[in-house]
Design an enzyme around this catalytic site. Structure first.
Site, short mmCIF file in Angstrom:
data_model
loop_
_atom_site.label_atom_id
_atom_site.label_comp_id
_atom_site.label_asym_id
_atom_site.label_seq_id
_atom_site.Cartn_x
_atom_site.Cartn_y
_atom_site.Cartn_z
N GLY A 142 34.88 22.21 56.10
CA GLY A 142 35.96 22.76 55.29
C GLY A 142 35.84 22.45 53.81
N LEU A 146 30.61 25.66 56.60
CA LEU A 146 31.47 25.33 55.45
C LEU A 146 31.60 23.83 55.24
CD1 LEU A 146 34.33 27.98 55.76
CD2 LEU A 146 32.05 28.17 54.74
N TYR A 202 39.16 23.36 74.25
CA TYR A 202 39.77 23.96 73.07
C TYR A 202 41.25 24.23 73.35
CZ TYR A 202 35.15 24.94 71.01
OH TYR A 202 33.88 24.85 70.46
#
Length: 317
Positions: free
Chosen positions: A196, A193, A43
């Site tokens: 997105g 989600l 990350y």
């Protein structure tokens, strides 16, 4: 570690550029009862681990459960090109993570994906050794199939399997979830989600995802907006945001699982925490699924990222 919260904080977006805000978000999460933190050695080129480590400095070790993934290879331009889960390199990757985090062990360690050229048995052999030596407390797996989970679990109990799951991406309901339940493996989901798409910002023309999805390409996005609008209208009728509705749906659909929300903002974190208090009735769940079933999602065809000999391949099904 004691309690693992149903809502986990995904730390993918944390870096030195937003360190103060990220640290404030982690501290807010801990203060509000979120114990599950999730990061990875890839990350932001390792910066997420540095920020998480700085945030946890001085925090009692029994206040959080830290999950760390390893192996994904990003090039300088930010594009995934491969995966390194070679048994020879796992110990070194963990060593680098522990130094960045400033910790002597992590609570959960897991390969970010599987490489089709490396057997799960060889990977498990190394992970079991690291656990026996106290460098990791639990072994996890990410984005695997049911057969691989069974093979790994025979060697050593798997604590958690981390999987993508959303209203428009429910493949794991067929095999993975039943297998995990049968074996007593915890489930941790991410992506509620829908890369997105299922987000209030989509209707504001600000659609975004960690890795740009074909669903958000200009041509597909316009075709997908009717689904987003109808779900948004339903969320409005409940007095919540669309992202809160999708988080609540995920938690209700998998009542024994935890789900990750990724943010570097205390305000956005609070919005997601508020979703924990949203109770969806049987009728609500049916209506949400009716809306989803009545719309074709464009750009959501099975496009699986697989790895072989360390090389990333997009496999279309």
């Amino acid at each position: 570690m004691q309690n693992i919260s149903r809502l986990g904080l995904g730390c993918m977006g944390m870096s030195r550029a937003n360190e103060e805000k990220s640290i404030n978000t982690i501290h807010a999460a801990l203060e509000k009862g979120i114990t599950l933190l999730n990061t990875g050695n890839f990350y932001n080129g390792g910066e997420s681990e540095i920020v998480v480590g700085n945030a946890l400095r001085g925090v009692s070790r029994d206040k959080y459960f830290l999950s760390v993934k390893f192996g994904v290879l990003f090039g300088p331009g930010g594009r995934i090109y491969g995966l390194d889960v070679s048994p020879l390199h796992i110990g070194a990757q963990l060593n680098y993570s522990l130094h960045r985090l400033g910790l002597e062990y992590v609570d959960l360690y897991q390969p970010a994906r599987m490489d089709n050229s490396i057997s799960i048995e060889h990977i498990m052999e190394v992970l079991v050794g690291l656990k026996e030596n106290g460098f990791i407390r639990n072994i996890g797996l990410t984005e695997i199939d049911a057969e691989t989970l069974r093979r790994a679990h025979k060697i050593h109990p798997i604590h958690t399997v981390e999987l993508e799951y959303s209203l428009i991406g429910r493949e794991i309901e067929r095999d993975l979830i039943p297998t995990a339940q049968e074996l007593g493996v915890r489930v941790l989901t991410f992506g509620s989600l829908g890369h997105g798409l299922l987000n209030d910002r989509t209707l504001e023309g600000k659609a975004s995802g960690v890795m740009r999805s074909p669903m958000l390409s200009p041509g597909n996005l316009q075709k997908n907006l009717p689904l987003v609008r109808e779900l948004k209208d339903f969320a409005d009728s409940k007095g919540v945001s669309l992202s809160q509705l999708m988080t609540a749906w995920t938690l209700a659909k998998l009542p024994n699982a935890s789900t990750l929300v990724g943010t570097t903002s205390p305000e956005h974190l609070q919005e997601n925490i508020d979703a924990l208090g949203l109770e969806l009735s049987y009728e609500d769940m049916n209506e949400i699924e009716r809306i989803a079933a009545s719309h074709k999602v464009y750009g959501n065809e099975m496009r699986q990222l697989i790895f072989k000999n360390g090389i990333a391949i997009f496999n279309h099904k």
